[in-house]
Design a protein around this motif. Structure first.
Motif, PDB file in Angstrom:
ATOM      1  N   ASN A 108       0.830  -1.197   0.000  1.00  0.00           N
ATOM      2  CA  ASN A 108       0.000   0.000   0.000  1.00  0.00           C
ATOM      3  C   ASN A 108       0.872   1.258   0.000  1.00  0.00           C
ATOM      4  OD1 ASN A 108      -2.789  -1.083   0.227  1.00  0.00           O
ATOM      5  ND2 ASN A 108      -1.956  -2.026   2.058  1.00  0.00           N
ATOM      6  N   PHE A 109       1.672   1.384   1.043  1.00  0.00           N
ATOM      7  CA  PHE A 109       2.597   2.514   1.147  1.00  0.00           C
ATOM      8  C   PHE A 109       1.906   3.852   0.885  1.00  0.00           C
ATOM      9  CE2 PHE A 109       5.462  -1.026  -0.195  1.00  0.00           C
ATOM     10  CZ  PHE A 109       5.988  -1.241   1.058  1.00  0.00           C
ATOM     11  N   PHE A 110       0.754   3.987   1.491  1.00  0.00           N
ATOM     12  CA  PHE A 110      -0.006   5.228   1.402  1.00  0.00           C
ATOM     13  C   PHE A 110      -0.017   5.848   2.790  1.00  0.00           C
ATOM     14  CE2 PHE A 110      -3.822   7.773   1.776  1.00  0.00           C
ATOM     15  CZ  PHE A 110      -3.879   8.456   0.572  1.00  0.00           C
ATOM     16  N   TYR A 111       0.697   6.939   2.965  1.00  0.00           N
ATOM     17  CA  TYR A 111       0.889   7.496   4.299  1.00  0.00           C
ATOM     18  C   TYR A 111      -0.010   8.705   4.533  1.00  0.00           C
ATOM     19  CZ  TYR A 111       4.988   4.548   3.995  1.00  0.00           C
ATOM     20  OH  TYR A 111       5.820   3.467   3.833  1.00  0.00           O
ATOM     21  N   GLN A 112      -0.802   8.624   5.599  1.00  0.00           N
ATOM     22  CA  GLN A 112      -1.667   9.732   5.962  1.00  0.00           C
ATOM     23  C   GLN A 112      -0.845  10.881   6.561  1.00  0.00           C
ATOM     24  OE1 GLN A 112      -4.850  10.600   5.856  1.00  0.00           O
ATOM     25  NE2 GLN A 112      -5.568   8.801   4.750  1.00  0.00           N
ATOM     26  N   LYS A 113      -1.237  12.101   6.238  1.00  0.00           N
ATOM     27  CA  LYS A 113      -0.632  13.255   6.876  1.00  0.00           C
ATOM     28  C   LYS A 113      -1.131  13.349   8.316  1.00  0.00           C
ATOM     29  CE  LYS A 113      -0.197  15.922   2.608  1.00  0.00           C
ATOM     30  NZ  LYS A 113      -0.554  17.179   1.917  1.00  0.00           N
ATOM     31  N   SER A 114      -0.390  14.044   9.134  1.00  0.00           N
ATOM     32  CA  SER A 114      -0.789  14.203  10.535  1.00  0.00           C
ATOM     33  C   SER A 114      -2.128  14.919  10.631  1.00  0.00           C
ATOM     34  CB  SER A 114       0.277  14.999  11.290  1.00  0.00           C
ATOM     35  OG  SER A 114       1.495  14.307  11.290  1.00  0.00           O
ATOM     36  N   SER A 115      -2.872  14.576  11.666  1.00  0.00           N
ATOM     37  CA  SER A 115      -4.168  15.202  11.881  1.00  0.00           C
ATOM     38  C   SER A 115      -3.984  16.641  12.344  1.00  0.00           C
ATOM     39  CB  SER A 115      -4.946  14.405  12.933  1.00  0.00           C
ATOM     40  OG  SER A 115      -6.160  15.035  13.228  1.00  0.00           O
ATOM     41  N   SER A 116      -4.909  17.498  11.941  1.00  0.00           N
ATOM     42  CA  SER A 116      -4.814  18.917  12.315  1.00  0.00           C
ATOM     43  C   SER A 116      -5.333  19.179  13.725  1.00  0.00           C
ATOM     44  CB  SER A 116      -5.589  19.777  11.311  1.00  0.00           C
ATOM     45  OG  SER A 116      -6.958  19.369  11.286  1.00  0.00           O
ATOM     46  N   MET A 219       0.452  -6.089   9.661  1.00  0.00           N
ATOM     47  CA  MET A 219       1.123  -5.807   8.389  1.00  0.00           C
ATOM     48  C   MET A 219       0.364  -4.733   7.607  1.00  0.00           C
ATOM     49  SD  MET A 219       1.982  -9.598   6.960  1.00  0.00           S
ATOM     50  CE  MET A 219       2.368 -10.949   8.068  1.00  0.00           C
ATOM     51  N   GLU A 220      -0.960  -4.847   7.601  1.00  0.00           N
ATOM     52  CA  GLU A 220      -1.765  -3.879   6.858  1.00  0.00           C
ATOM     53  C   GLU A 220      -1.593  -2.481   7.429  1.00  0.00           C
ATOM     54  OE1 GLU A 220      -5.393  -6.866   5.456  1.00  0.00           O
ATOM     55  OE2 GLU A 220      -5.577  -5.700   7.301  1.00  0.00           O
ATOM     56  N   ALA A 221      -1.598  -2.374   8.749  1.00  0.00           N
ATOM     57  CA  ALA A 221      -1.422  -1.057   9.369  1.00  0.00           C
ATOM     58  C   ALA A 221      -0.040  -0.494   9.055  1.00  0.00           C
ATOM     59  CB  ALA A 221      -1.642  -1.161  10.878  1.00  0.00           C
ATOM     60  N   LEU A 222       0.982  -1.338   9.136  1.00  0.00           N
ATOM     61  CA  LEU A 222       2.340  -0.887   8.841  1.00  0.00           C
ATOM     62  C   LEU A 222       2.467  -0.381   7.404  1.00  0.00           C
ATOM     63  CD1 LEU A 222       4.494  -3.678  10.552  1.00  0.00           C
ATOM     64  CD2 LEU A 222       4.473  -1.254  11.144  1.00  0.00           C
ATOM     65  N   SER A 223       1.735  -1.009   6.487  1.00  0.00           N
ATOM     66  CA  SER A 223       1.839  -0.616   5.083  1.00  0.00           C
ATOM     67  C   SER A 223       1.280   0.777   4.829  1.00  0.00           C
ATOM     68  CB  SER A 223       1.122  -1.642   4.196  1.00  0.00           C
ATOM     69  OG  SER A 223      -0.283  -1.505   4.272  1.00  0.00           O
ATOM     70  N   PHE A 224       0.527   1.298   5.791  1.00  0.00           N
ATOM     71  CA  PHE A 224       0.027   2.667   5.694  1.00  0.00           C
ATOM     72  C   PHE A 224       0.833   3.617   6.585  1.00  0.00           C
ATOM     73  CE2 PHE A 224      -3.529   0.274   4.065  1.00  0.00           C
ATOM     74  CZ  PHE A 224      -4.014   1.082   3.041  1.00  0.00           C
ATOM     75  N   GLY A 225       1.980   3.139   7.070  1.00  0.00           N
ATOM     76  CA  GLY A 225       2.845   3.983   7.881  1.00  0.00           C
ATOM     77  C   GLY A 225       2.337   4.218   9.284  1.00  0.00           C
ATOM     78  N   ILE A 226       1.460   3.342   9.772  1.00  0.00           N
ATOM     79  CA  ILE A 226       0.891   3.516  11.113  1.00  0.00           C
ATOM     80  C   ILE A 226       1.801   2.843  12.134  1.00  0.00           C
ATOM     81  CG2 ILE A 226      -1.100   3.003  12.588  1.00  0.00           C
ATOM     82  CD1 ILE A 226      -2.783   2.901   9.975  1.00  0.00           C
TER      83      ILE A 226
END
Length: 237
Positions: A108-116, A219-226
C-alpha cells in the motif's frame, strides 16, 4: 474429490490445506493410501499450533498428520520453533518436511498526513475474543484524563457474546470519561479496512493479544505507515 482421486483417468492431484486441522489430517490419510495424490501440503498458523489456544491445552494428531504430509509450512519462526519443541521432533525425515512460509499483503505505502486536531486516534482490528484482551485497552483508556482519545475497533465477536462483556466494561470504566470516544465498527470487509486507513488518520495501531500467529492486521497497518504497539507473543516480534 473422492471420485477424482479414485478415477483411473484422473490427473495427478495436489491437496492443500490453509490450516492444520481436520482437513490436513484427511489429506494425510489420503496421501498415505492413494498413489494419485502427488503432494499433500498444509499451512500452520497459531490456533492450530499452540496448545494453550485450546481449552484442553492439547491439539491431537499433529505428528500422525505430519508423517504423511510432504510439507508443513509455518507462518512464523515462533510457531515453527514451538511445534518442534512441543512435539520433541528429532527425526530428520520429519524435520525436512517443515519450513517457514510467511504471510504477506499487497503493498500500500499510502501514508496519511498528521491530523490537524489534537485527538489521539487508536485503532485495533481483531475478532472480539478473550485472547484478544480488549479489556486491557478499556482499562488503559480509563486512566487517561488529559488527552482526547478516539478508539476505533474493527471486528466482531463471531456470536460468542464477548462483545457484550466488552461493552459492559466500557460502560463501567468509561461512562464519565468525556475525553474518550469509542467506535465499534463490527465485522468489516478487508477492502473496507484498507479504505479506512486510506481515508482516516490513525495515531497508533494496537494489538494486546495473549497469543498470535503472525497478524496480517499489523502488516496492513504498517503498510500505511501507522506505528504499532503489540505484545511480545507468537510472530508479532
Amino acid at each position: 474429490m473422492q471420485k477424482l482421486i479414485h478415477s483411473k483417468s484422473a490427473p495427478i492431484v495436489f491437496l492443500y490445506s490453509y490450516w492444520m486441522f481436520e482437513n490436513s489430517y484427511a489429506i494425510s490419510r489420503l496421501r498415505k493410501n492413494n498413489g494419485r495424490i502427488k503432494k499433500g501440503i498444509s499451512r500452520a498458523h497459531s490456533l492450530d499450533v499452540y496448545f494453550e489456544r485450546e481449552k484442553t491445552n492439547y491439539l491431537p494428531l499433529k505428528i500422525s498428520t505430519l508423517r504423511n504430509l510432504d510439507l508443513l509450512s509455518f507462518v512464523s519462526q515462533n510457531s515453527y520453533d514451538y511445534f518442534i519443541r512441543q512435539h520433541k521432533i528429532e527425526d530428520t525425515n520429519l524435520l525436512k518436511k517443515l519450513n517457514i512460509g510467511r504471510l504477506g499483503i499487497h503493498q500500500n505505502f499510502f501514508y496519511q498526513k498528521s491530523s490537524s486536531d489534537k485527538v489521539f486516534r487508536l485503532v485495533s482490528n481483531s475478532w472480539i475474543q478473550p485472547i484478544k484482551r480488549l479489556n486491557l485497552i478499556v482499562d488503559s483508556l480509563a486512566i487517561i484524563d488529559e488527552l482526547e482519545v478516539e478508539w476505533t475497533h474493527i471486528g466482531d465477536d463471531e456470536n460468542s457474546g464477548h462483545m457484550n462483556e466488552i461493552k459492559k466494561r466500557v460502560e463501567e470504566k468509561l461512562k464519565n470519561k468525556t475525553n474518550i470516544k469509542i467506535n465499534f465498527k463490527g465485522k468489516t470487509k478487508n477492502e473496507d479496512v484498507l479504505e479506512f486507513y486510506r481515508t482516516h488518520f490513525v495515531s497508533i495501531f494496537i494489538n494486546v493479544s495473549s497469543t498470535e500467529g503472525i497478524p496480517v492486521s499489523i502488516m496492513e497497518a504498517l503498510s500505511f505507515g501507522i506505528p504499532i504497539i503489540g505484545t511480545n507473543v507468537g510472530g508479532v516480534p
